[in-house]
Design an enzyme around this catalytic site. Sequence first.
Site, PDB file in Angstrom:
ATOM      1  N   HIS A 164     -28.864  31.435 -30.653  1.00  0.00           N
ATOM      2  CA  HIS A 164     -28.106  32.638 -30.264  1.00  0.00           C
ATOM      3  C   HIS A 164     -26.598  32.371 -30.248  1.00  0.00           C
ATOM      4  CE1 HIS A 164     -32.025  34.195 -28.693  1.00  0.00           C
ATOM      5  NE2 HIS A 164     -32.179  32.918 -28.381  1.00  0.00           N
ATOM      6  N   SER A 285      -1.325  32.784 -44.885  1.00  0.00           N
ATOM      7  CA  SER A 285      -1.125  34.224 -44.821  1.00  0.00           C
ATOM      8  C   SER A 285       0.286  34.527 -45.307  1.00  0.00           C
ATOM      9  CB  SER A 285      -1.298  34.685 -43.372  1.00  0.00           C
ATOM     10  OG  SER A 285      -0.592  35.895 -43.174  1.00  0.00           O
ATOM     11  N   LYS A 291      -1.199  30.568 -40.085  1.00  0.00           N
ATOM     12  CA  LYS A 291      -2.596  30.735 -40.471  1.00  0.00           C
ATOM     13  C   LYS A 291      -3.106  29.679 -41.434  1.00  0.00           C
ATOM     14  CE  LYS A 291      -4.664  34.505 -40.149  1.00  0.00           C
ATOM     15  NZ  LYS A 291      -5.831  34.928 -39.404  1.00  0.00           N
TER      16      LYS A 291
END
Length: 467
Positions: A164, A285, A291
Site C-alpha cells: 500500500h 526545468s 529541478k
Amino acid sequence: MSNIPVPPGNVQWGGRFAQGPSAIMQAINASVGFDRKMWRQDIRGSLAHAGMLAHVGIISAADEAAIRGGLERIGARIEAGDFEWSEALEDVHMNIEARLTEAIGEAGKRLHTGRSRNDQVALDVRLWVRDAIDGLSAQLQDVMRAMVARAAEHAGTVMPGFTHLQPAQPTTFGHHLLAYVEMLSRDLSRLADCRRRLNECPLGAAALCGTGFPIDRHMTAAALGFDGPTRNSLDSVASRDFAAEFLFCCAMCATHLSRFAEEVVIWTNPYFGFVKLSDAFTTGSSIMPQKRNPDAAELVRGKTGRMFGALVGMLTVMKGLALTYFKDMQEDKEGIFDSAETLTLSLAAVAGMVKDLQPNVARLAEAAGAGFSTATDLADWLVRELHMPFRDAHHVTGRLVAKAESMGTELAALTLTEMQAVEPRITDAVFGVLSVAASVRSRTSYGGTAPANVARMAAEWQLRLAP
Ligand code: ARG
C-alpha cells in the site's frame, strides 16, 4: 514517396479494370507508407519461394537466377535509401515485384506463381515479428543482467519494503531488483512461447485454398527457418493470433517496466531520497533551476499506454472477421511496428537507468527502520519465545506500537519496563529482533529477503544469464 503513374487498371490486376482508382481509394488502400518496413522479410520470402519454384521445376534455373540477382540488387538499393516507393503500387509486396519486373523483365512476372499477397503478407508479418522477438529477447537479457549486477552489489543494502506504499517490513535493494528480474524472466519466456507458436510457415497457402502447382511447402518452411508449414491454408491467411500474442507480450513487459519506472519516480523524489539518477538520465526545468526530473522513467511509464492500445486494436480488428482474408487485416502492422519499437526504446532506457542509478545507502537504512517496520519481528518473537498464539501476539505488538507512537519514538527505543507494562513476560532478548539488520537476516525462508539468500540468488541469475 513518388506517385509513379500506373496504367489504367493496376499493373498487377489490370486485366479486369478499365480505370485507375480514385485518389481517395488509393490513399485509404495503400500501406506502403508503413509496410515497407518489412522489405527485408519480403525479399527473404521471395528468394525462398523462387528457389523452391526452380527446385520443383515450375520456373527455370535461369529465371530463378535472374530473380535472385534482381531481388538482391533491389535490397541493396532499399538499404542505401535509393529506392522510390510508389503509393500507386499499394504495398511493399507490389512495389518490390513491380520493380523486379521492370529490372529483369519476363522472369520477374513468374515470381508470383503459386503465391498470393495473402500468404505473402502473412509470411512477412510472421518473419518481422520473429525478428522483433529475437531482438527484444536479447535486450531483455541485457536489462536483467544489469539488474542482477546491481542486486549482487546491493544484496545487503537494507531498504523499506512496502505494501500500500506504507512501510511494511525491511527488505534489501538487491531483493527488490531481483523481483523485477523474475518478472522480466517471465516476459522473456512468454516471448519464447510466442515465437515457438508462430514458427510455422504460411507461404504456399496462396490466396486461401492452396495451389495446384506442385510446390514444396516443406522446403520453403525450412529455408526460412520455420519448424514446418502451417497445416490449413484458410487458417494460414486468416489468422493473426500470433500478432495479438506478441502484442500482449509487449504490453505485459511494458507493464513491468512501467512499475519499475514508477518506483524510480518515487525513489528519486527528494522526500524519499532513495536513489539518485545522474545528469545523464534526468532533465532540468526551463523555469525552475533546482529541478531534476526523471523524464526517462516517466516516459517508460507513459509509453505503456500505446502498447495496450496496439493490443486492443489488434483484437478489435480481428473479432468480426469471417474467414478468410479481409483488407481490415492490413491494420495489423502499425501497432506491431510501434509496439516493438517502443518497447525497444523502453528497454534501453531502463537498462540505462539501472546502470546509472545510485542508491543512497544511509537514507535507505534510515527509512528501513522507520514506521515500526520490525513490528512483525516483535510479534514473531512473542510467538516463538512466549508461545503466544499469533493473533494474541499481533494484538500485544499493536499495543506496543501505539505506545511507541504516542511517545513519539521507535519500538526499539522503548525500555524493557515500558514493554513489560503491556506484556510482563517480555525479556531483554526481545531487543535482539528489533533492528533492521536482524529482521532481514532472519528471513531465510526460500525466496526470502535475507542478504545471504539474495546474494545466492543473484549469483544463480548471473550464471543463468552468462552470455
Ligand atoms: N497490403 C496487404 C495487407 O497488408 C497485403 C495483402 C493484400 N491482399 C489482398 N487480397 N488485397 O494485408
